[in-house]
Write a protein that holds these residues in place. Structure first.
Motif, PDB file in Angstrom:
ATOM      1  N   THR A   1      32.362  14.824 -10.879  1.00 40.20           N
ATOM      2  CA  THR A   1      31.394  14.789  -9.992  1.00 40.20           C
ATOM      3  C   THR A   1      30.770  16.082  -9.760  1.00 40.20           C
ATOM      4  O   THR A   1      31.668  17.250  -9.831  1.00 40.20           O
ATOM      5  N   THR A   2      29.584  16.179  -9.481  1.00 34.97           N
ATOM      6  CA  THR A   2      28.909  17.615  -9.332  1.00 34.97           C
ATOM      7  C   THR A   2      27.968  17.537  -8.293  1.00 34.97           C
ATOM      8  O   THR A   2      27.470  16.285  -7.945  1.00 34.97           O
TER       9      THR A   2
ATOM     10  N   ALA B   1      22.956  16.330 -13.882  1.00 33.03           N
ATOM     11  CA  ALA B   1      24.384  16.012 -14.014  1.00 33.03           C
ATOM     12  C   ALA B   1      24.859  15.555 -15.469  1.00 33.03           C
ATOM     13  O   ALA B   1      25.789  16.275 -15.895  1.00 33.03           O
ATOM     14  N   GLU B   2      23.962  15.118 -16.276  1.00 33.15           N
ATOM     15  CA  GLU B   2      24.123  14.508 -17.603  1.00 33.15           C
ATOM     16  C   GLU B   2      24.242  15.926 -18.476  1.00 33.15           C
ATOM     17  O   GLU B   2      25.223  16.339 -19.372  1.00 33.15           O
ATOM     18  N   TRP B   3      23.352  16.976 -17.972  1.00 29.39           N
ATOM     19  CA  TRP B   3      23.130  18.401 -18.960  1.00 29.39           C
ATOM     20  C   TRP B   3      24.438  19.067 -18.344  1.00 29.39           C
ATOM     21  O   TRP B   3      25.383  19.673 -19.517  1.00 29.39           O
ATOM     22  N   HIS B   4      25.136  18.963 -17.288  1.00 35.53           N
ATOM     23  CA  HIS B   4      26.416  19.391 -16.844  1.00 35.53           C
ATOM     24  C   HIS B   4      27.622  19.249 -17.526  1.00 35.53           C
ATOM     25  O   HIS B   4      28.346  20.021 -18.006  1.00 35.53           O
ATOM     26  N   PHE B   5      27.698  17.833 -17.586  1.00 34.53           N
ATOM     27  CA  PHE B   5      29.063  17.244 -18.102  1.00 34.53           C
ATOM     28  C   PHE B   5      28.648  17.075 -19.824  1.00 34.53           C
ATOM     29  O   PHE B   5      29.789  17.286 -20.218  1.00 34.53           O
ATOM     30  N   ILE B   6      27.813  16.872 -20.310  1.00 38.20           N
ATOM     31  CA  ILE B   6      27.604  16.642 -21.726  1.00 38.20           C
ATOM     32  C   ILE B   6      27.308  17.835 -22.358  1.00 38.20           C
ATOM     33  O   ILE B   6      27.564  18.065 -23.634  1.00 38.20           O
TER      34      ILE B   6
ATOM     35  N   ILE C   1      22.815  16.427  -3.020  1.00 33.20           N
ATOM     36  CA  ILE C   1      23.293  15.348  -3.511  1.00 33.20           C
ATOM     37  C   ILE C   1      24.579  15.632  -4.333  1.00 33.20           C
ATOM     38  O   ILE C   1      24.596  16.368  -5.255  1.00 33.20           O
ATOM     39  N   THR C   2      25.504  14.688  -4.211  1.00 35.28           N
ATOM     40  CA  THR C   2      26.441  14.515  -4.813  1.00 35.28           C
ATOM     41  C   THR C   2      26.593  13.336  -5.920  1.00 35.28           C
ATOM     42  O   THR C   2      26.264  12.478  -5.757  1.00 35.28           O
ATOM     43  N   VAL C   3      26.919  13.663  -7.318  1.00 30.19           N
ATOM     44  CA  VAL C   3      26.590  12.902  -8.629  1.00 30.19           C
ATOM     45  C   VAL C   3      27.934  12.635  -8.941  1.00 30.19           C
ATOM     46  O   VAL C   3      28.608  13.760  -9.499  1.00 30.19           O
ATOM     47  N   ARG C   4      28.390  11.431  -8.977  1.00 31.59           N
ATOM     48  CA  ARG C   4      29.498  10.971  -9.677  1.00 31.59           C
ATOM     49  C   ARG C   4      29.246  10.018 -10.889  1.00 31.59           C
ATOM     50  O   ARG C   4      28.500   9.023 -10.776  1.00 31.59           O
ATOM     51  N   MET C   5      29.963  10.695 -12.121  1.00 36.79           N
ATOM     52  CA  MET C   5      29.049  10.027 -13.289  1.00 36.79           C
ATOM     53  C   MET C   5      30.455   9.522 -14.191  1.00 36.79           C
ATOM     54  O   MET C   5      31.553  10.052 -14.428  1.00 36.79           O
TER      55      MET C   5
ATOM     56  N   ARG D   1      25.456   6.602 -22.897  1.00 39.02           N
ATOM     57  CA  ARG D   1      25.409   5.529 -21.925  1.00 39.02           C
ATOM     58  C   ARG D   1      26.048   6.018 -20.750  1.00 39.02           C
ATOM     59  O   ARG D   1      27.143   6.167 -20.721  1.00 39.02           O
ATOM     60  N   HIS D   2      25.700   5.970 -19.688  1.00 38.32           N
ATOM     61  CA  HIS D   2      26.156   6.521 -18.358  1.00 38.32           C
ATOM     62  C   HIS D   2      25.567   5.677 -17.156  1.00 38.32           C
ATOM     63  O   HIS D   2      24.698   5.359 -17.178  1.00 38.32           O
ATOM     64  N   ARG D   3      26.653   5.585 -16.175  1.00 35.90           N
ATOM     65  CA  ARG D   3      26.363   5.225 -14.741  1.00 35.90           C
ATOM     66  C   ARG D   3      26.394   6.205 -13.920  1.00 35.90           C
ATOM     67  O   ARG D   3      27.723   6.838 -13.969  1.00 35.90           O
ATOM     68  N   ALA D   4      25.866   6.710 -12.875  1.00 41.16           N
ATOM     69  CA  ALA D   4      25.943   7.435 -11.860  1.00 41.16           C
ATOM     70  C   ALA D   4      25.676   6.978 -10.619  1.00 41.16           C
ATOM     71  O   ALA D   4      24.917   6.087 -10.278  1.00 41.16           O
ATOM     72  N   LEU D   5      26.806   7.436  -9.543  1.00 44.23           N
ATOM     73  CA  LEU D   5      26.574   7.102  -8.105  1.00 44.23           C
ATOM     74  C   LEU D   5      26.191   8.446  -7.510  1.00 44.23           C
ATOM     75  O   LEU D   5      26.756   9.356  -7.510  1.00 44.23           O
ATOM     76  N   LEU D   6      24.932   8.220  -6.621  1.00 46.71           N
ATOM     77  CA  LEU D   6      24.585   9.460  -5.961  1.00 46.71           C
ATOM     78  C   LEU D   6      24.665   9.380  -4.332  1.00 46.71           C
ATOM     79  O   LEU D   6      24.489   8.054  -3.811  1.00 46.71           O
TER      80      LEU D   6
END
Length: 280
Positions: free
Chosen positions: A182-183, A211-216, A242-246, A256-261
């Motif tokens: 989460t970020t 968020a993708e750039w942060h995690f990957i 915004i909080t993004v949970r990926m 491939r990913h799913r994000a909840l904002l």
């Protein structure tokens, strides 16, 4: 069947066709900028609505009332080949309204280069207005009447501008996905909010990209979008983050990913976004 044949009838009041010579504003390091594409198609969607109702100049709603906007509920991109274009290529975009009612509008957009599909996009919006001036959480759905007035829509859910509330993308979860983390993403009014003072729909997608750039990390920079789905549930106020949970699937050749904002201030679900990317 060519894209031009698939969109026979372009040029009618509910259709539009344009060409763009691609330059720096349209591009990213890996081809067509998805962020530019969403903004441009969102603008085309609104223009088609204005043409359909004959109000390109005057807009919607009665004088003295809160303005009416078209707020996106769902967007989807399929058949993406955004990495297939480069500077000075000519991108043809054909747009059509496929459903129009007093409460909902659906548009379809084909972007092509030399008749090769670059993106097939569908966008669904509903009509909304604020109940309290300047308060995004007071947004509610309305019905556009033929005379230009607007009335509250059946099933209105205050502070849920779109968006039909309880539907989710849960059935589209990635196979064998795992949680990346989460970020929090800081939203800037100069970059992320539109002229109506609402967090623009493309900014939700941009938050997922951050968020993708942060995690990957750097590996993410080699991917281009093949598919994207987003469903929107609510908006935020200027100054909120915004909080993004990926969640991501294990796939070495693709991303491939799913994000909840959600709203950082109270955890309210704002949007869900599914993404499919591959190496450019």
């Amino acid at each position: 069947m060519s894209l031009h044949m698939r969109l026979a009838g372009a040029g009618s009041p509910l259709s539009d066709a344009s060409s763009y010579v691609l330059g720096m504003p349209h591009l990213s390091p890996n081809g067509l900028s998805e962020n530019w594409l969403w903004k441009e198609l969102g603008h085309r969607h609104w223009n088609l609505i204005a043409k359909a109702y004959g109000r390109a100049a005057t807009g919607f709603g009665s004088v003295g009332d809160q303005p009416i906007y078209a707020a996106f509920r769902n967007i989807s991109l399929h058949g993406g080949d955004l990495g297939g274009v480069r500077e000075n290529d000519s991108l043809d975009v054909r747009s059509t309204i496929t459903h129009l009612s007093e409460t909902r509008v659906v548009s379809r957009h084909f972007a092509a280069y030399r008749d090769r599909l670059i993106a097939d996009v569908e966008m669904t919006s509903v009509f909304v207005r604020r109940q309290a001036e300047g308060v995004n959480r007071s947004i509610t759905r309305v019905r556009i009447e033929g005379t230009g007035s607007a009335e509250p829509s059946l099933g209105t859910m205050p502070s849920q501008p779109a968006y039909c509330g309880h539907e989710t993308l849960a059935h589209d979860t990635c196979v064998d996905e795992h949680e990346l983390g989460t970020t929090d993403i800081t939203m800037c009014p100069h970059l992320d909010f539109n002229g109506a003072g609402l967090l623009y729909f493309s900014s939700f997608v941009a938050a997922v990209d951050r968020a993708e750039w942060h995690f990957i990390g750097k590996r993410s920079g080699h991917f281009s979008t093949r598919g994207r789905q987003a469903r929107f549930h609510a908006n935020i106020e200027v100054g909120d983050d915004i909080t993004v949970r990926m969640f991501a699937a294990q796939d070495g050749a693709a991303c491939r990913h799913r994000a909840l904002l959600s709203a950082s201030v109270d955890g309210k679900l704002l949007a869900e976004v599914m993404t499919h990317r591959t190496m450019s």
